[in-house]
Each structure stands twice: as structure tokens, then as C-alpha cells.
Design a protein around this motif. Structure first.
Motif, PDB file in Angstrom:
ATOM      1  N   LEU A   1      14.672  -4.553   0.820  1.00 48.40           N
ATOM      2  CA  LEU A   1      13.268  -4.339   0.490  1.00 48.40           C
ATOM      3  C   LEU A   1      13.165  -3.369  -0.682  1.00 48.40           C
ATOM      4  CD1 LEU A   1      11.906  -3.895   4.118  1.00 48.40           C
ATOM      5  CD2 LEU A   1      11.773  -5.948   2.703  1.00 48.40           C
ATOM      6  N   ASP A   2      12.367  -3.728  -1.655  1.00 49.02           N
ATOM      7  CA  ASP A   2      12.228  -2.907  -2.849  1.00 49.02           C
ATOM      8  C   ASP A   2      10.791  -2.394  -2.941  1.00 49.02           C
ATOM      9  OD1 ASP A   2      12.574  -1.642  -5.251  1.00 49.02           O
ATOM     10  OD2 ASP A   2      12.381  -3.468  -6.458  1.00 49.02           O
ATOM     11  N   TYR A   3      10.551  -1.215  -2.417  1.00 56.30           N
ATOM     12  CA  TYR A   3       9.229  -0.611  -2.498  1.00 56.30           C
ATOM     13  C   TYR A   3       9.356   0.892  -2.331  1.00 56.30           C
ATOM     14  CZ  TYR A   3       9.316  -0.324   2.621  1.00 56.30           C
ATOM     15  OH  TYR A   3       9.651  -0.047   3.920  1.00 56.30           O
ATOM     16  N   GLN A   4       8.296   1.588  -2.672  1.00 55.41           N
ATOM     17  CA  GLN A   4       8.275   3.039  -2.578  1.00 55.41           C
ATOM     18  C   GLN A   4       7.303   3.479  -1.484  1.00 55.41           C
ATOM     19  OE1 GLN A   4      10.189   5.210  -4.402  1.00 55.41           O
ATOM     20  NE2 GLN A   4      11.211   3.396  -5.223  1.00 55.41           N
ATOM     21  N   ASP A   5       7.716   4.460  -0.684  1.00 55.18           N
ATOM     22  CA  ASP A   5       6.834   5.003   0.349  1.00 55.18           C
ATOM     23  C   ASP A   5       6.019   6.151  -0.218  1.00 55.18           C
ATOM     24  OD1 ASP A   5       7.640   3.378   2.564  1.00 55.18           O
ATOM     25  OD2 ASP A   5       9.513   4.494   2.638  1.00 55.18           O
ATOM     26  N   ALA A   6       4.733   6.154   0.087  1.00 55.78           N
ATOM     27  CA  ALA A   6       3.854   7.217  -0.407  1.00 55.78           C
ATOM     28  C   ALA A   6       4.156   8.526   0.307  1.00 55.78           C
ATOM     29  CB  ALA A   6       2.400   6.831  -0.198  1.00 55.78           C
ATOM     30  N   ASP A   7       3.968   9.623  -0.408  1.00 55.48           N
ATOM     31  CA  ASP A   7       4.147  10.941   0.197  1.00 55.48           C
ATOM     32  C   ASP A   7       2.850  11.746   0.171  1.00 55.48           C
ATOM     33  OD1 ASP A   7       3.932  11.437  -2.480  1.00 55.48           O
ATOM     34  OD2 ASP A   7       5.899  12.383  -2.704  1.00 55.48           O
TER      35      ASP A   7
ATOM     36  N   ARG B   1       0.851  -1.178   0.000  1.00 54.84           N
ATOM     37  CA  ARG B   1       0.000   0.000   0.000  1.00 54.84           C
ATOM     38  C   ARG B   1       0.896   1.241   0.000  1.00 54.84           C
ATOM     39  NH1 ARG B   1      -5.229  -1.070   2.348  1.00 54.84           N
ATOM     40  NH2 ARG B   1      -5.005   0.514   3.978  1.00 54.84           N
ATOM     41  N   ALA B   2       0.933   1.978   1.091  1.00 53.48           N
ATOM     42  CA  ALA B   2       1.708   3.226   1.117  1.00 53.48           C
ATOM     43  C   ALA B   2       3.136   3.043   1.619  1.00 53.48           C
ATOM     44  CB  ALA B   2       0.991   4.265   1.978  1.00 53.48           C
ATOM     45  N   GLY B   3       3.514   1.812   1.950  1.00 55.22           N
ATOM     46  CA  GLY B   3       4.855   1.571   2.466  1.00 55.22           C
ATOM     47  C   GLY B   3       4.906   1.719   3.970  1.00 55.22           C
ATOM     48  N   LEU B   4       6.122   1.905   4.490  1.00 56.26           N
ATOM     49  CA  LEU B   4       6.313   2.045   5.942  1.00 56.26           C
ATOM     50  C   LEU B   4       6.838   3.426   6.319  1.00 56.26           C
ATOM     51  CD1 LEU B   4       7.916  -1.432   6.771  1.00 56.26           C
ATOM     52  CD2 LEU B   4       5.518  -0.765   6.904  1.00 56.26           C
ATOM     53  N   TYR B   5       7.004   4.306   5.342  1.00 53.55           N
ATOM     54  CA  TYR B   5       7.477   5.674   5.581  1.00 53.55           C
ATOM     55  C   TYR B   5       8.883   5.715   6.170  1.00 53.55           C
ATOM     56  CZ  TYR B   5       2.378   6.128   5.434  1.00 53.55           C
ATOM     57  OH  TYR B   5       1.047   6.038   5.086  1.00 53.55           O
ATOM     58  N   ALA B   6       9.645   4.674   5.975  1.00 52.30           N
ATOM     59  CA  ALA B   6      10.999   4.623   6.526  1.00 52.30           C
ATOM     60  C   ALA B   6      11.994   5.249   5.551  1.00 52.30           C
ATOM     61  CB  ALA B   6      11.386   3.186   6.849  1.00 52.30           C
TER      62      ALA B   6
ATOM     63  N   ALA C   1      13.731  -1.545  16.870  1.00 49.83           N
ATOM     64  CA  ALA C   1      13.633  -0.168  17.366  1.00 49.83           C
ATOM     65  C   ALA C   1      14.018   0.825  16.271  1.00 49.83           C
ATOM     66  CB  ALA C   1      14.527   0.009  18.585  1.00 49.83           C
ATOM     67  N   PHE C   2      15.047   0.496  15.489  1.00 46.19           N
ATOM     68  CA  PHE C   2      15.487   1.377  14.409  1.00 46.19           C
ATOM     69  C   PHE C   2      14.370   1.562  13.379  1.00 46.19           C
ATOM     70  CE2 PHE C   2      17.620   1.982  10.272  1.00 46.19           C
ATOM     71  CZ  PHE C   2      18.297   3.163  10.538  1.00 46.19           C
ATOM     72  N   VAL C   3      13.703   0.460  13.025  1.00 45.32           N
ATOM     73  CA  VAL C   3      12.612   0.533  12.047  1.00 45.32           C
ATOM     74  C   VAL C   3      11.434   1.317  12.621  1.00 45.32           C
ATOM     75  CG1 VAL C   3      10.916  -0.816  10.765  1.00 45.32           C
ATOM     76  CG2 VAL C   3      13.285  -1.600  10.892  1.00 45.32           C
ATOM     77  N   THR C   4      11.100   1.060  13.889  1.00 45.39           N
ATOM     78  CA  THR C   4       9.972   1.753  14.516  1.00 45.39           C
ATOM     79  C   THR C   4      10.198   3.259  14.542  1.00 45.39           C
ATOM     80  OG1 THR C   4       9.499  -0.177  15.897  1.00 45.39           O
ATOM     81  CG2 THR C   4       8.538   1.924  16.576  1.00 45.39           C
ATOM     82  N   ARG C   5      11.404   3.666  14.885  1.00 44.79           N
ATOM     83  CA  ARG C   5      11.698   5.102  14.926  1.00 44.79           C
ATOM     84  C   ARG C   5      11.618   5.717  13.535  1.00 44.79           C
ATOM     85  NH1 ARG C   5      16.704   4.812  19.256  1.00 44.79           N
ATOM     86  NH2 ARG C   5      15.554   3.475  20.688  1.00 44.79           N
ATOM     87  N   ALA C   6      12.054   4.961  12.532  1.00 46.27           N
ATOM     88  CA  ALA C   6      11.960   5.457  11.161  1.00 46.27           C
ATOM     89  C   ALA C   6      10.498   5.663  10.768  1.00 46.27           C
ATOM     90  CB  ALA C   6      12.637   4.477  10.204  1.00 46.27           C
ATOM     91  N   ILE C   7       9.634   4.735  11.179  1.00 46.87           N
ATOM     92  CA  ILE C   7       8.207   4.868  10.885  1.00 46.87           C
ATOM     93  C   ILE C   7       7.622   6.082  11.591  1.00 46.87           C
ATOM     94  CG2 ILE C   7       5.950   3.791  11.207  1.00 46.87           C
ATOM     95  CD1 ILE C   7       7.354   1.071  10.904  1.00 46.87           C
ATOM     96  N   LEU C   8       7.940   6.240  12.865  1.00 49.06           N
ATOM     97  CA  LEU C   8       7.429   7.384  13.636  1.00 49.06           C
ATOM     98  C   LEU C   8       7.845   8.701  13.000  1.00 49.06           C
ATOM     99  CD1 LEU C   8       8.157   6.050  17.240  1.00 49.06           C
ATOM    100  CD2 LEU C   8       5.885   6.509  16.296  1.00 49.06           C
ATOM    101  N   ARG C   9       9.114   8.811  12.653  1.00 51.36           N
ATOM    102  CA  ARG C   9       9.613  10.045  12.052  1.00 51.36           C
ATOM    103  C   ARG C   9       9.044  10.249  10.656  1.00 51.36           C
ATOM    104  NH1 ARG C   9      15.619   8.797  14.401  1.00 51.36           N
ATOM    105  NH2 ARG C   9      15.541  10.174  16.233  1.00 51.36           N
ATOM    106  N   GLY C  10       8.849   9.152   9.923  1.00 53.14           N
ATOM    107  CA  GLY C  10       8.273   9.255   8.591  1.00 53.14           C
ATOM    108  C   GLY C  10       6.844   9.755   8.620  1.00 53.14           C
TER     109      GLY C  10
END
Length: 214
Positions: free
Chosen positions: A87-93, A72-77, A189-198
């Protein structure tokens, strides 16, 4: 005595590091407060609560959470994270209207099939949803070795802000559950923080909603 001192110093450093990546961006009160999905894992091996403050109201943050997912929109990372993780995907903006419906029983993909040797990748199921407030996702379930509960929660903060909290609960069902959970904690934790910031970056970059104060 020197060996004991070194062991004590090492243990202190590891404990401090563990506390740093375990409950990043949250208060003790937020870590202790009950959140949707907690009851699904009554005896957790590990519990983490990570959060961030977003200078937009919850209704401006919620649409970004609903459309999360690899297909869908990705993980915003970060793009670098995608490359490192294979991982090969695009995050929605932007907000996509076609991805704004999520219901109990729906699945959300977090990693593609075949990723790291996992036949089905990482696929989680929506087990609870409170519109505008919380999405509870579960991977595995039952007696699965991969069982974990992941909840995304929004709450009002101040006049027009939002606290976004992500909680993870891993059940204690197998002897190695604690060790396994601790080993994957730093990258998780690194991935979670990337999602939060994204999510924060995207929500705060969106045009103001009608009725928002200047």
C-alpha cells in the motif's frame, strides 16, 4: 497415544493463539456488550472485539476516526505495514478540517483499486453513524462473499479517558465462511492493533483541548 497427545497439544496452542488475536485489549464484558452495527449480522461466523485505552476524552479521539480512509487521513498504521501490504499512502499526523464530515452512504477506501487483484480494491460504506460515539462500516452487504461489518466505537473511561473499541462481524452465509474468516483473522488482527495504537499515539500527542484538566 503419542499422536493423540500431540494433536491435543497442537489444538490447545491454536486455541490459545486464536483467543489472543481475536479479542485483544478487551474484557469479557466489552466482548459481550452490544454495539452499534451488531444487528446487521444476526448470525455471525466470527465476531472480534479489540480495544485500547486512550488518555484523552472522547471528543479528542473522535476527529481521528472521522477522517480515516486511504484517500483521506490513512489508517494510522505502521510504515512497515504499508510496505509489506503493498500500500502506498501517507498517514496524517494532524486533524484535517476538510475531512471532518462523514454521513450515512459515504464510502471509505481501505485499499486501492487493483490491490491483490481486486478490481475495486476494498471500499466500505458508512451504514450508521452516531456522532461522537460510533461509526459503522460495511463491505459487500447482501449476499456478497466479502460481506462484513466493522464498527469503531468510543466511550468515556474514567475522568478524562476513552475506550476505543473496534468490532468486526462476518456473517455465516456460505459453507467456507468460518474457514475463510479464521484464515484472515491473524493479519486482520495485526492491522486492527496498528490502527488502535496509531489513533492512541496521535490523540495523546495532540495539544490539550480547552478546558482539559492539566
Amino acid at each position: 497415544m503419542t499422536a493423540i497427545a500431540r494433536l491435543g497439544a497442537t489444538a490447545a496452542v491454536l486455541l490459545a493463539a486464536r483467543q489472543f488475536f481475536r479479542n485483544w485489549g478487551t474484557t469479557k464484558a466489552e466482548c459481550a456488550m452490544p454495539l452499534p452495527g451488531d444487528s446487521l449480522v444476526g448470525q455471525p461466523a466470527v465476531v472480534t472485539t479489540e480495544g485500547i485505552t486512550i488518555e484523552r476524552p472522547p471528543e479528542a479521539v473522535w476527529p481521528w476516526l472521522v477522517q480515516i480512509g486511504l484517500d483521506r487521513a490513512g489508517l494510522y498504521a505502521y510504515e512497515t505495514l504499508h510496505t509489506l501490504a503493498g500500500l502506498d499512502y501517507q498517514d496524517a499526523d494532524r486533524i484535517h478540517p476538510e475531512w471532518q464530515h462523514l454521513a450515512v452512504g459515504d464510502t471509505v477506501r481501505l485499499a486501492p483499486r487493483g490491490w491483490l487483484g481486486l478490481d475495486d480494491g476494498i471500499l466500505v460504506t458508512v451504514v450508521e453513524i452516531q456522532e461522537g460515539r460510533s461509526i459503522v462500516l460495511r463491505t459487500g452487504g447482501g449476499d456478497s462473499i466479502w460481506d462484513a461489518v466493522w464498527s469503531l466505537n468510543v466511550a468515556e473511561h474514567g475522568d478524562d479517558g476513552t475506550r476505543l473499541l473496534i468490532r468486526t462481524r462476518v456473517p455465516l452465509r456460505r459453507p467456507g465462511a468460518v474457514v475463510g474468516a479464521e484464515l484472515i483473522a491473524p493479519p486482520k488482527a495485526f492491522v486492527t492493533r496498528a490502527i488502535l495504537r496509531g489513533v492512541k499515539h496521535r490523540a495523546e500527542s495532540e495539544p490539550a483541548l480547552p478546558g482539559d484538566p492539566p
